[in-house]
Design a protein around this motif. Structure first.
Motif, PDB file in Angstrom:
ATOM      1  N   ILE A  15      -7.586 -45.479  10.743  1.00 51.17           N
ATOM      2  CA  ILE A  15      -7.528 -45.178   9.308  1.00 51.17           C
ATOM      3  C   ILE A  15      -8.855 -44.544   8.901  1.00 51.17           C
ATOM      4  CG2 ILE A  15      -7.135 -46.124   7.011  1.00 51.17           C
ATOM      5  CD1 ILE A  15      -5.786 -48.526   8.471  1.00 51.17           C
ATOM      6  N   HIS A  16      -8.816 -43.304   8.472  1.00 49.53           N
ATOM      7  CA  HIS A  16     -10.018 -42.516   8.211  1.00 49.53           C
ATOM      8  C   HIS A  16     -10.678 -42.875   6.876  1.00 49.53           C
ATOM      9  CE1 HIS A  16      -7.843 -39.994   5.306  1.00 49.53           C
ATOM     10  NE2 HIS A  16      -6.848 -39.960   6.172  1.00 49.53           N
ATOM     11  N   ASP A  17     -11.813 -42.258   6.636  1.00 48.05           N
ATOM     12  CA  ASP A  17     -12.663 -42.525   5.473  1.00 48.05           C
ATOM     13  C   ASP A  17     -12.175 -41.747   4.243  1.00 48.05           C
ATOM     14  OD1 ASP A  17     -14.763 -43.534   3.993  1.00 48.05           O
ATOM     15  OD2 ASP A  17     -16.347 -42.560   5.158  1.00 48.05           O
ATOM     16  N   PHE A  18     -12.754 -42.081   3.106  1.00 51.89           N
ATOM     17  CA  PHE A  18     -12.501 -41.390   1.844  1.00 51.89           C
ATOM     18  C   PHE A  18     -12.849 -39.910   1.971  1.00 51.89           C
ATOM     19  CE2 PHE A  18     -14.202 -39.690  -2.126  1.00 51.89           C
ATOM     20  CZ  PHE A  18     -13.151 -39.942  -3.005  1.00 51.89           C
ATOM     21  N   GLY A  19     -11.966 -39.052   1.447  1.00 49.02           N
ATOM     22  CA  GLY A  19     -12.233 -37.623   1.444  1.00 49.02           C
ATOM     23  C   GLY A  19     -12.093 -36.948   2.793  1.00 49.02           C
ATOM     24  N   LYS A  20     -11.639 -37.673   3.792  1.00 49.36           N
ATOM     25  CA  LYS A  20     -11.475 -37.119   5.139  1.00 49.36           C
ATOM     26  C   LYS A  20      -9.992 -37.037   5.501  1.00 49.36           C
ATOM     27  CE  LYS A  20     -15.933 -36.954   5.969  1.00 49.36           C
ATOM     28  NZ  LYS A  20     -16.648 -35.684   6.216  1.00 49.36           N
ATOM     29  N   SER A  21      -9.719 -36.672   6.746  1.00 47.94           N
ATOM     30  CA  SER A  21      -8.354 -36.650   7.260  1.00 47.94           C
ATOM     31  C   SER A  21      -8.367 -37.230   8.673  1.00 47.94           C
ATOM     32  CB  SER A  21      -7.816 -35.216   7.294  1.00 47.94           C
ATOM     33  OG  SER A  21      -8.430 -34.479   8.356  1.00 47.94           O
ATOM     34  N   TYR A  22      -7.209 -37.239   9.310  1.00 51.72           N
ATOM     35  CA  TYR A  22      -7.114 -37.757  10.670  1.00 51.72           C
ATOM     36  C   TYR A  22      -8.033 -37.021  11.639  1.00 51.72           C
ATOM     37  CZ  TYR A  22      -4.349 -33.712  12.138  1.00 51.72           C
ATOM     38  OH  TYR A  22      -3.942 -32.439  12.446  1.00 51.72           O
ATOM     39  N   ARG A  23      -8.384 -35.784  11.311  1.00 48.43           N
ATOM     40  CA  ARG A  23      -9.236 -35.006  12.213  1.00 48.43           C
ATOM     41  C   ARG A  23     -10.607 -35.652  12.422  1.00 48.43           C
ATOM     42  NH1 ARG A  23      -7.173 -30.239  13.634  1.00 48.43           N
ATOM     43  NH2 ARG A  23      -5.467 -29.347  12.407  1.00 48.43           N
ATOM     44  N   ASP A  24     -11.082 -36.354  11.409  1.00 45.69           N
ATOM     45  CA  ASP A  24     -12.386 -36.991  11.521  1.00 45.69           C
ATOM     46  C   ASP A  24     -12.366 -38.157  12.507  1.00 45.69           C
ATOM     47  OD1 ASP A  24     -15.155 -37.100  10.549  1.00 45.69           O
ATOM     48  OD2 ASP A  24     -14.599 -39.056   9.739  1.00 45.69           O
ATOM     49  N   PHE A 130     -10.896 -39.156 -11.598  1.00 43.70           N
ATOM     50  CA  PHE A 130     -10.526 -38.010 -10.770  1.00 43.70           C
ATOM     51  C   PHE A 130     -10.327 -38.407  -9.305  1.00 43.70           C
ATOM     52  CE2 PHE A 130     -13.223 -36.607 -14.297  1.00 43.70           C
ATOM     53  CZ  PHE A 130     -12.356 -35.739 -14.948  1.00 43.70           C
ATOM     54  N   LEU A 131     -11.210 -39.252  -8.818  1.00 41.43           N
ATOM     55  CA  LEU A 131     -11.117 -39.720  -7.430  1.00 41.43           C
ATOM     56  C   LEU A 131     -10.509 -41.133  -7.464  1.00 41.43           C
ATOM     57  CD1 LEU A 131     -14.617 -38.488  -6.227  1.00 41.43           C
ATOM     58  CD2 LEU A 131     -12.425 -37.276  -6.149  1.00 41.43           C
ATOM     59  N   LYS A 132      -9.209 -41.176  -7.645  1.00 38.55           N
ATOM     60  CA  LYS A 132      -8.501 -42.417  -7.969  1.00 38.55           C
ATOM     61  C   LYS A 132      -8.640 -43.534  -6.935  1.00 38.55           C
ATOM     62  CE  LYS A 132      -5.134 -40.015 -10.866  1.00 38.55           C
ATOM     63  NZ  LYS A 132      -3.705 -39.666 -11.048  1.00 38.55           N
ATOM     64  N   PRO A 133      -8.695 -43.235  -5.633  1.00 34.23           N
ATOM     65  CA  PRO A 133      -8.839 -44.340  -4.679  1.00 34.23           C
ATOM     66  C   PRO A 133     -10.075 -45.200  -4.924  1.00 34.23           C
ATOM     67  CG  PRO A 133      -8.155 -42.361  -3.527  1.00 34.23           C
ATOM     68  CD  PRO A 133      -8.491 -41.951  -4.937  1.00 34.23           C
ATOM     69  N   LEU A 134     -11.128 -44.608  -5.514  1.00 32.94           N
ATOM     70  CA  LEU A 134     -12.368 -45.337  -5.742  1.00 32.94           C
ATOM     71  C   LEU A 134     -12.198 -46.490  -6.726  1.00 32.94           C
ATOM     72  CD1 LEU A 134     -14.985 -42.428  -5.925  1.00 32.94           C
ATOM     73  CD2 LEU A 134     -14.334 -43.820  -3.951  1.00 32.94           C
ATOM     74  N   ARG A 135     -11.092 -46.531  -7.441  1.00 28.85           N
ATOM     75  CA  ARG A 135     -10.840 -47.637  -8.362  1.00 28.85           C
ATOM     76  C   ARG A 135     -10.775 -48.977  -7.629  1.00 28.85           C
ATOM     77  NH1 ARG A 135      -5.909 -44.745 -11.774  1.00 28.85           N
ATOM     78  NH2 ARG A 135      -7.162 -43.044 -12.661  1.00 28.85           N
ATOM     79  N   ALA A 136     -10.452 -48.933  -6.365  1.00 28.57           N
ATOM     80  CA  ALA A 136     -10.361 -50.170  -5.582  1.00 28.57           C
ATOM     81  C   ALA A 136     -11.697 -50.871  -5.481  1.00 28.57           C
ATOM     82  CB  ALA A 136      -9.806 -49.875  -4.188  1.00 28.57           C
ATOM     83  N   PHE A 137     -12.800 -50.149  -5.673  1.00 27.53           N
ATOM     84  CA  PHE A 137     -14.119 -50.760  -5.602  1.00 27.53           C
ATOM     85  C   PHE A 137     -14.358 -51.768  -6.726  1.00 27.53           C
ATOM     86  CE2 PHE A 137     -15.886 -46.997  -3.091  1.00 27.53           C
ATOM     87  CZ  PHE A 137     -16.008 -47.747  -1.944  1.00 27.53           C
ATOM     88  N   SER A 138     -13.626 -51.641  -7.825  1.00 26.04           N
ATOM     89  CA  SER A 138     -13.852 -52.518  -8.969  1.00 26.04           C
ATOM     90  C   SER A 138     -13.130 -53.855  -8.826  1.00 26.04           C
ATOM     91  CB  SER A 138     -13.378 -51.826 -10.259  1.00 26.04           C
ATOM     92  OG  SER A 138     -11.976 -51.591 -10.220  1.00 26.04           O
ATOM     93  N   LYS A 139     -12.332 -54.007  -7.785  1.00 26.96           N
ATOM     94  CA  LYS A 139     -11.562 -55.227  -7.595  1.00 26.96           C
ATOM     95  C   LYS A 139     -12.362 -56.268  -6.818  1.00 26.96           C
ATOM     96  CE  LYS A 139      -7.070 -52.915  -7.731  1.00 26.96           C
ATOM     97  NZ  LYS A 139      -5.771 -52.708  -7.039  1.00 26.96           N
ATOM     98  N   GLU A 140     -12.031 -57.526  -7.065  1.00 22.99           N
ATOM     99  CA  GLU A 140     -12.675 -58.609  -6.337  1.00 22.99           C
ATOM    100  C   GLU A 140     -12.124 -58.650  -4.915  1.00 22.99           C
ATOM    101  OE1 GLU A 140     -15.112 -60.690  -7.163  1.00 22.99           O
ATOM    102  OE2 GLU A 140     -15.354 -59.629  -9.066  1.00 22.99           O
TER     103      GLU A 140
END
Length: 219
Positions: A15-24, A130-140
């Motif tokens: 499972i790749h990082d934010f802003g990346k794809s499987y190529r990374d 705008f970068l919606k996945p980052l919302r997960a950082f606000s969760k406990e």
């Protein structure tokens, strides 16, 4: 993309990082494949789309694997790099996920929020719109289920501008404190930067040790 390798007891999903794809993740895929593992290098919309889209992809793939006839001797191993670990974390609420996944490996993954994200958000307070996945950082963060075998690989070297502002023991994007998970079976710290840690053959060897032996360093 897709399954590779000869038949073994382990089915690895990358499972790749934010802003990346499987190529990374292709270097890690190649290293693990050369060691004989069956590897799936999946692609996730981890930039603008809501995180639920990526969760659906991962949960569906795990469901399909189980339905394909895996036995009790087969183990599903998830390896999350960077934000990929957050995607795994958010799936721990799913009952089927917990029943079917056996091992989790996190590579420089900010389980305990992200120091860099918090500081960037002070300057750009609307970044999560705008970068919606980052919302997960606000969760406990949730507690690790006891049945899972969990290993942490954490980088401690940086060669970029961000690293100068994150204090000691960071890899340029995440800090040692960001990545630590209470209850993990083993932790290894490597003097490698974030952009390279998942591409090194040495990292793949440590991963193989953990999958087969339950610890990164073996005699």
């Amino acid at each position: 993309m897709g399954s590779k390798g000869k038949t073994m007891n382990y089915r690895i999903i990358l499972i790749h990082d934010f802003g990346k794809s499987y190529r990374d993740m292709e270097k890690l895929e190649e290293h693990l494949f050369s060691m004989g593992y069956v590897v799936e290098n999946l692609n996730f919309p981890l930039t603008f789309a809501d995180l639920q889209s990526s969760k659906d992809i991962l949960l569906q793939r795990i469901h399909n694997l189980k339905e394909s006839g895996l036995t009790e001797r087969d183990e599903i191993v998830l390896i999350g790099f960077g934000f990929g670990g957050i995607l795994i974390r958010e799936c721990l609420h799913n009952k089927e996920f917990l029943q079917n996944v056996d091992t989790l490996l996190f590579i420089s993954s900010p389980w305990n929020n992200s120091t860099l994200h918090r500081r960037i958000k002070r300057v750009f307070p609307f970044i999560n719109l705008f970068l919606k996945p980052l919302r997960a950082f606000s969760k406990e963060p949730i507690q690790l289920p006891r049945k899972l075998k969990v290993g942490l690989i954490i980088g401690t070297e940086y060669y970029n501008l961000f690293g100068h502002f994150l204090g000691e023991y960071n890899d340029g994007y995440v800090t040692k404190k960001d990545c630590f998970i209470p209850g993990a079976q083993d932790v290894i710290y490597l003097p490698i930067c974030h952009r390279e840690i998942h591409k090194k053959i040495g990292t793949a060897k440590y991963i193989s040790n953990f999958i087969s032996k339950g610890k990164f360093r073996v005699n």
